[in-house]
Write a protein that holds these residues in place. Structure first.
Motif, mmCIF file in Angstrom:
data_model
loop_
_atom_site.group_PDB
_atom_site.id
_atom_site.type_symbol
_atom_site.label_atom_id
_atom_site.label_comp_id
_atom_site.label_asym_id
_atom_site.label_seq_id
_atom_site.Cartn_x
_atom_site.Cartn_y
_atom_site.Cartn_z
ATOM 1 N N SER A 70 -10.488 -14.707 4.813
ATOM 2 C CA SER A 70 -9.391 -15.097 6.037
ATOM 3 C C SER A 70 -9.191 -14.215 7.232
ATOM 4 O O SER A 70 -9.223 -14.497 8.076
ATOM 5 N N LEU A 71 -9.533 -12.703 6.721
ATOM 6 C CA LEU A 71 -9.420 -11.666 7.700
ATOM 7 C C LEU A 71 -10.896 -12.010 8.543
ATOM 8 O O LEU A 71 -10.753 -11.801 9.882
ATOM 9 N N LEU A 72 -11.752 -12.288 7.904
ATOM 10 C CA LEU A 72 -13.092 -12.522 8.919
ATOM 11 C C LEU A 72 -12.964 -13.617 9.814
ATOM 12 O O LEU A 72 -13.465 -13.711 10.993
ATOM 13 N N GLN A 73 -12.332 -14.729 9.132
ATOM 14 C CA GLN A 73 -12.157 -15.829 9.853
ATOM 15 C C GLN A 73 -11.254 -15.602 11.124
ATOM 16 O O GLN A 73 -11.634 -16.097 12.461
ATOM 17 N N ALA A 74 -10.188 -14.983 10.993
ATOM 18 C CA ALA A 74 -9.229 -14.742 12.068
ATOM 19 C C ALA A 74 -9.907 -13.685 13.050
ATOM 20 O O ALA A 74 -9.722 -13.853 14.255
ATOM 21 N N THR A 75 -10.783 -12.741 12.551
ATOM 22 C CA THR A 75 -11.336 -11.814 13.460
ATOM 23 C C THR A 75 -12.584 -12.558 14.596
ATOM 24 O O THR A 75 -12.446 -12.353 15.691
ATOM 25 N N ASP A 76 -13.351 -13.376 13.726
ATOM 26 C CA ASP A 76 -14.266 -14.102 14.329
ATOM 27 C C ASP A 76 -13.677 -15.297 15.507
ATOM 28 O O ASP A 76 -14.348 -15.450 16.472
ATOM 29 N N GLN A 78 -11.101 -14.691 17.094
ATOM 30 C CA GLN A 78 -10.821 -13.905 18.452
ATOM 31 C C GLN A 78 -11.878 -13.600 19.189
ATOM 32 O O GLN A 78 -12.071 -13.745 20.463
ATOM 33 N N ARG A 79 -12.945 -13.077 18.408
ATOM 34 C CA ARG A 79 -14.190 -12.959 19.067
ATOM 35 C C ARG A 79 -14.702 -14.037 19.739
ATOM 36 O O ARG A 79 -15.468 -13.835 21.014
ATOM 37 N N ALA A 80 -14.637 -15.249 19.104
ATOM 38 C CA ALA A 80 -15.264 -16.344 19.896
ATOM 39 C C ALA A 80 -14.594 -16.782 21.091
ATOM 40 O O ALA A 80 -15.208 -17.242 22.239
ATOM 41 N N SER A 81 -13.230 -16.612 20.932
ATOM 42 C CA SER A 81 -12.288 -16.870 22.270
ATOM 43 C C SER A 81 -12.641 -16.075 23.350
ATOM 44 O O SER A 81 -12.487 -16.350 24.666
ATOM 45 N N ASN A 82 -13.150 -14.725 23.264
ATOM 46 C CA ASN A 82 -13.701 -13.844 23.917
ATOM 47 C C ASN A 82 -15.141 -13.910 24.191
ATOM 48 O O ASN A 82 -15.467 -12.873 24.753
ATOM 49 N N HIS A 83 -15.710 -14.858 23.968
ATOM 50 C CA HIS A 83 -17.048 -14.854 24.119
ATOM 51 C C HIS A 83 -18.007 -13.756 23.497
ATOM 52 O O HIS A 83 -19.055 -13.313 23.973
ATOM 53 N N GLU A 84 -17.367 -13.429 22.271
ATOM 54 C CA GLU A 84 -18.134 -12.497 21.559
ATOM 55 C C GLU A 84 -19.084 -12.854 20.372
ATOM 56 O O GLU A 84 -18.477 -13.900 19.680
ATOM 57 N N GLN A 85 -20.188 -12.332 19.776
ATOM 58 C CA GLN A 85 -20.772 -12.972 18.684
ATOM 59 C C GLN A 85 -20.092 -12.833 17.331
ATOM 60 O O GLN A 85 -19.318 -11.726 17.406
ATOM 61 N N ALA A 86 -20.008 -13.505 16.379
ATOM 62 C CA ALA A 86 -19.335 -13.469 15.075
ATOM 63 C C ALA A 86 -19.852 -12.336 14.434
ATOM 64 O O ALA A 86 -20.966 -11.711 14.418
ATOM 65 N N LEU A 87 -18.927 -11.594 13.531
ATOM 66 C CA LEU A 87 -19.621 -10.407 12.890
ATOM 67 C C LEU A 87 -20.108 -10.961 11.388
ATOM 68 O O LEU A 87 -19.733 -11.981 10.927
ATOM 69 N N THR A 88 -20.806 -9.992 10.587
ATOM 70 C CA THR A 88 -21.563 -10.362 9.507
ATOM 71 C C THR A 88 -20.732 -9.254 8.676
ATOM 72 O O THR A 88 -20.698 -8.165 8.807
ATOM 73 N N LEU A 89 -20.327 -9.819 7.327
ATOM 74 C CA LEU A 89 -19.719 -9.085 6.342
ATOM 75 C C LEU A 89 -20.859 -8.188 5.819
ATOM 76 O O LEU A 89 -21.815 -8.689 5.314
ATOM 77 N N ASN A 90 -20.490 -6.993 5.630
ATOM 78 C CA ASN A 90 -21.512 -6.042 5.058
ATOM 79 C C ASN A 90 -20.969 -5.331 3.700
ATOM 80 O O ASN A 90 -19.946 -4.874 3.662
ATOM 81 N N SER A 91 -21.681 -5.555 2.578
ATOM 82 C CA SER A 91 -20.915 -5.208 1.212
ATOM 83 C C SER A 91 -20.750 -3.633 1.216
ATOM 84 O O SER A 91 -19.768 -3.074 0.692
ATOM 85 N N GLU A 92 -21.741 -2.898 1.838
ATOM 86 C CA GLU A 92 -21.441 -1.468 1.949
ATOM 87 C C GLU A 92 -20.281 -0.970 2.570
ATOM 88 O O GLU A 92 -19.461 -0.318 2.387
ATOM 89 N N LEU A 93 -20.019 -1.620 3.892
ATOM 90 C CA LEU A 93 -18.792 -1.579 4.815
ATOM 91 C C LEU A 93 -17.510 -2.022 3.964
ATOM 92 O O LEU A 93 -16.718 -1.274 4.025
ATOM 93 N N GLY A 94 -17.683 -2.956 3.128
ATOM 94 C CA GLY A 94 -16.520 -3.577 2.506
ATOM 95 C C GLY A 94 -16.052 -2.679 1.112
ATOM 96 O O GLY A 94 -15.015 -2.341 1.027
ATOM 97 N N ASP A 95 -17.120 -2.044 0.741
ATOM 98 C CA ASP A 95 -16.949 -1.014 -0.349
ATOM 99 C C ASP A 95 -16.126 0.053 0.355
ATOM 100 O O ASP A 95 -15.377 0.691 -0.286
ATOM 101 N N ALA A 96 -16.500 0.644 1.468
ATOM 102 C CA ALA A 96 -15.859 1.754 2.222
ATOM 103 C C ALA A 96 -14.564 1.657 2.435
ATOM 104 O O ALA A 96 -13.830 2.200 2.330
ATOM 105 N N ALA A 97 -14.175 0.196 3.164
ATOM 106 C CA ALA A 97 -13.005 -0.015 3.405
ATOM 107 C C ALA A 97 -11.953 -0.197 2.170
ATOM 108 O O ALA A 97 -10.953 0.074 2.316
ATOM 109 N N GLN A 98 -12.736 -0.869 1.121
ATOM 110 C CA GLN A 98 -11.691 -1.106 0.216
ATOM 111 C C GLN A 98 -11.469 0.428 -0.713
ATOM 112 O O GLN A 98 -10.141 0.594 -0.952
ATOM 113 N N ALA A 99 -12.324 1.363 -0.705
ATOM 114 C CA ALA A 99 -12.231 2.661 -1.246
ATOM 115 C C ALA A 99 -10.883 3.233 -0.323
ATOM 116 O O ALA A 99 -10.104 4.004 -0.846
ATOM 117 N N LYS A 100 -11.167 3.091 1.003
ATOM 118 C CA LYS A 100 -10.273 3.619 1.709
ATOM 119 C C LYS A 100 -8.764 3.139 1.706
ATOM 120 O O LYS A 100 -7.777 3.863 1.680
#
Length: 295
Positions: A70-76, A78-100
């Motif tokens: 749901s965080l990814l959906q809400a983020t994308d 906002q990006r779509a409404s501002n004419h930006e490409q959707a982001l791709t979930l990355n497992s390594e970045l996800g691990d870093a964010a979860q550890a933090k």
């Protein structure tokens, strides 16, 4: 024989006061005070409503079902409404964010850097993700994923991280704390955005050439209601509510002695104007209370 009858002397003022005849609180006498009843009701309702919203916010902020999807959906969105490409979930970045996020919940700190001075990029390095540019958004106290992202959108720095066209990957971390920052249970959200370094599979993980860390802020209810489209709303509503309070005080200041010292009846010619001032001031107070925190 005719006896002269002494006329009755009218009762003196003290006698009138002693017998309770100096003022009869008729409807006409009480009429000037009736406009203050709706004013009192408005203030009481506002205070009770604010207490209820604060309690509800605290409960939802501690038990909300904030998820990575749901965080990814809400983020994308906002990006779509501002004419930006959707982001791709990355497992390594996800691990870093979860550890933090888990580290913040365990050690009870509210900062991009850890209590021992480690930057967020240490968590990214440890996850194995190599990046060219990266950023981090933090939040807690919000009741949903949409509210969290909307809170970020009300800050220029956080908004820039969400809408940055250079970023291709994102990772989210969500952790719950029993008594976070002395404000009770809370859900902590960490978002890490990044542009991957070319040839990431062969280049060792290093600090990014550019990193972005927004400052700490609180997000008011009015900012959530405007869905991030009016970052100026908090300042504008605060000014309007304050102006109404000052105008109401000035308008009634000249009558205080007559109203409360000498207990004389007075008539305010435009009671609806007073009701409007108090209503705006009370609504402004409720809507400018904190809804959550971002950094």
């Amino acid at each position: 024989m005719v006896l002269a009858q002494t006329p009755k002397r009218p009762p003196s003022l003290p006698e009138k006061k002693r017998h309770g005849h100096h003022h009869k609180h008729t409807k006409h006498y009480e009429k000037p005070y009736w406009p203050y009843l709706p004013l009192l009701v408005i203030v009481v309702v506002g205070l009770v409503g604010n207490a209820w919203l604060s309690r509800r916010q605290q409960v939802l902020g501690a038990t909300s079902a904030i998820t990575i999807s749901s965080l990814l959906q809400a983020t994308d969105a906002q990006r779509a409404s501002n004419h930006e490409q959707a982001l791709t979930l990355n497992s390594e970045l996800g691990d870093a964010a979860q550890a933090k996020a888990s580290d913040m919940a365990t050690r009870n700190y509210w900062s991009h850097n850890t209590p021992d001075g480690k930057t967020p990029w240490v968590f990214v390095q440890q996850s194995g993700y190599q990046y060219q540019v990266a950023a981090e958004n933090l939040a807690y106290g919000f009741s949903s994923s949409t509210a969290t992202v909307t809170g970020w959108m009300n800050s220029a720095e956080h908004r820039a991280n969400i809408l940055n066209g250079e970023y291709q990957n994102v990772g989210f971390g969500v952790a719950r704390a029993g008594d976070y920052q002395g404000r009770g249970p809370a859900v902590i959200v960490v978002a890490m955005y990044a542009e991957p370094r070319s040839g990431a599979s062969t280049v060792p993980a290093v600090l990014g050439d550019r990193t972005i860390l927004p400052g700490s802020q609180h997000v008011a209810r009015i900012q959530l209601l405007t869905a991030g489209s009016a970052p100026w709303s908090l300042v504008a509503l605060s000014f309007l509510a304050g102006a109404c309070a000052v105008l109401f005080a000035v308008r009634h200041g000249l009558f205080l002695r007559r109203a409360f010292v000498r207990s004389e009846a007075f008539i305010i010619h435009h009671p609806m104007f007073d009701i409007l001032l108090v209503a705006i001031g009370t609504l402004g107070f409720v809507l400018t209370r904190t809804s959550g925190f971002i950094q």
